[in-house]
Design a protein around this motif. Structure first.
Motif, short mmCIF file in Angstrom:
data_model
loop_
_atom_site.label_atom_id
_atom_site.label_comp_id
_atom_site.label_asym_id
_atom_site.label_seq_id
_atom_site.Cartn_x
_atom_site.Cartn_y
_atom_site.Cartn_z
N UNK A 221 29.96 -41.59 -33.34
CA UNK A 221 31.14 -40.79 -33.02
C UNK A 221 30.72 -39.47 -32.38
N UNK A 222 29.71 -38.84 -32.93
CA UNK A 222 29.22 -37.57 -32.42
C UNK A 222 28.75 -37.73 -30.97
N UNK A 223 28.06 -38.83 -30.68
CA UNK A 223 27.54 -39.05 -29.33
C UNK A 223 28.65 -39.37 -28.33
N UNK A 224 29.72 -40.03 -28.79
CA UNK A 224 30.77 -40.47 -27.88
C UNK A 224 32.04 -39.63 -27.96
N UNK A 225 32.13 -38.80 -28.94
CA UNK A 225 33.37 -38.09 -29.27
C UNK A 225 33.57 -36.86 -28.38
N UNK A 226 34.79 -36.62 -28.01
CA UNK A 226 35.16 -35.37 -27.34
C UNK A 226 35.97 -34.56 -28.34
N UNK A 227 35.39 -33.46 -28.83
CA UNK A 227 36.10 -32.68 -29.85
C UNK A 227 37.31 -31.98 -29.27
N UNK A 228 38.21 -31.52 -30.14
CA UNK A 228 39.39 -30.78 -29.66
C UNK A 228 38.96 -29.51 -28.94
N UNK A 229 39.83 -29.02 -28.09
CA UNK A 229 39.56 -27.81 -27.30
C UNK A 229 39.13 -26.65 -28.19
N UNK A 230 39.71 -26.56 -29.36
CA UNK A 230 39.37 -25.46 -30.28
C UNK A 230 37.90 -25.46 -30.67
N UNK A 231 37.23 -26.60 -30.53
CA UNK A 231 35.82 -26.73 -30.91
C UNK A 231 34.90 -26.65 -29.70
N UNK A 232 35.41 -26.25 -28.54
CA UNK A 232 34.61 -26.27 -27.32
C UNK A 232 33.33 -25.45 -27.45
N UNK A 233 33.38 -24.35 -28.18
CA UNK A 233 32.19 -23.53 -28.38
C UNK A 233 31.06 -24.34 -29.03
N UNK A 234 31.42 -25.16 -30.00
CA UNK A 234 30.41 -25.99 -30.68
C UNK A 234 29.96 -27.13 -29.77
N UNK A 235 30.89 -27.70 -29.03
CA UNK A 235 30.58 -28.85 -28.17
C UNK A 235 29.69 -28.45 -27.00
N UNK A 236 29.77 -27.19 -26.57
CA UNK A 236 28.98 -26.75 -25.42
C UNK A 236 27.54 -26.43 -25.77
N UNK A 237 27.21 -26.37 -27.05
CA UNK A 237 25.82 -26.09 -27.46
C UNK A 237 24.93 -27.26 -27.05
N UNK A 238 23.72 -26.94 -26.64
CA UNK A 238 22.76 -28.00 -26.30
C UNK A 238 22.57 -28.91 -27.50
N UNK A 239 22.54 -30.21 -27.24
CA UNK A 239 22.31 -31.15 -28.34
C UNK A 239 20.84 -31.10 -28.73
N UNK A 240 20.62 -30.87 -30.00
CA UNK A 240 19.27 -30.73 -30.53
C UNK A 240 18.70 -32.10 -30.87
N UNK A 241 17.36 -32.21 -30.85
CA UNK A 241 16.76 -33.50 -31.23
C UNK A 241 17.10 -33.86 -32.66
N UNK A 242 17.23 -35.15 -32.90
CA UNK A 242 17.56 -35.63 -34.24
C UNK A 242 16.39 -35.38 -35.19
N UNK A 243 16.71 -34.98 -36.41
CA UNK A 243 15.70 -34.85 -37.47
C UNK A 243 16.02 -35.95 -38.45
#
Length: 178
Positions: free
Chosen positions: A14-36
């Motif tokens: 879901x995280x990889x395919x999901x488009x979050x709501x506009x209110x979360x755009x600040x979080x969605x615009x962050x570079x995706x970090x490598x998985x731990x």
């Protein structure tokens, strides 16, 4: 309305395919970090002097409450809690992953005290599963009281922007340098 049902997907997918709501755009615009995938090697502990101001300490007590990274994390959670609470159930895990990724994109880590080596007062970085769980738990905390307050009083001025991502620009974002 017309939203496809995708609740059967894992939160990771879901995280990889999901488009979050506009209110979360600040979080969605962050570079995706490598998985731990799992907790870091305890042979490479993080000593207290290496804990950064953006690190989130897992656990209870005064040290975690007063840690600058935990204070920033709580402010961030407060900002997005209402949007999380009102999101469809299938979206919540993905939203918790966005929050986790955002903290990590700001050079923050999720650190747990190494209880097996108590004399060293050392920490180790936890994997995604525990970090995302911490984010989800933080987003859920206090929601019952918030919902009761809204049901009893309606949405008042103190809750109107609570968790919507709205920012009037008067306060600097907690994970941005000052």
């Amino acid at each position: 309305k017309g939203r496809p049902k995708t609740q059967h997907l894992s939160t990771k997918v879901r995280y990889q395919e999901y488009t979050p709501p506009q209110a979360w755009s600040e979080l969605a615009e962050a570079d995706k970090m490598p998985e731990i995938k799992e907790d870091y090697d305890k042979a490479r502990p993080v000593v207290p002097s290496e804990v950064s101001p953006n690190d989130v300490l897992l656990g209870r007590g005064g040290l975690t409450n007063s840690n600058p990274g935990n204070i920033k994390f709580r402010e961030l959670v407060r900002k997005y809690r209402m949007a999380y609470c009102t999101a469809p159930k299938g979206d919540k895990g993905a939203l918790a992953r966005y929050l986790c990724n955002f903290v990590r994109s700001k050079k923050g880590r999720f650190l747990k005290r190494d209880d097996e080596n108590d004399s060293a007062h050392a920490y180790f970085e936890v994997g995604d599963e525990k970090a995302v769980s911490k984010c989800g738990q933080a987003l859920r905390e206090g929601t019952a009281q918030m919902i009761r307050r809204v049901m009893n009083d309606g949405i008042d001025e103190s809750l109107q922007n609570h968790g919507t991502g709205a920012d009037d620009g008067t306060r600097q974002h907690p994970y941005m340098p000052g």
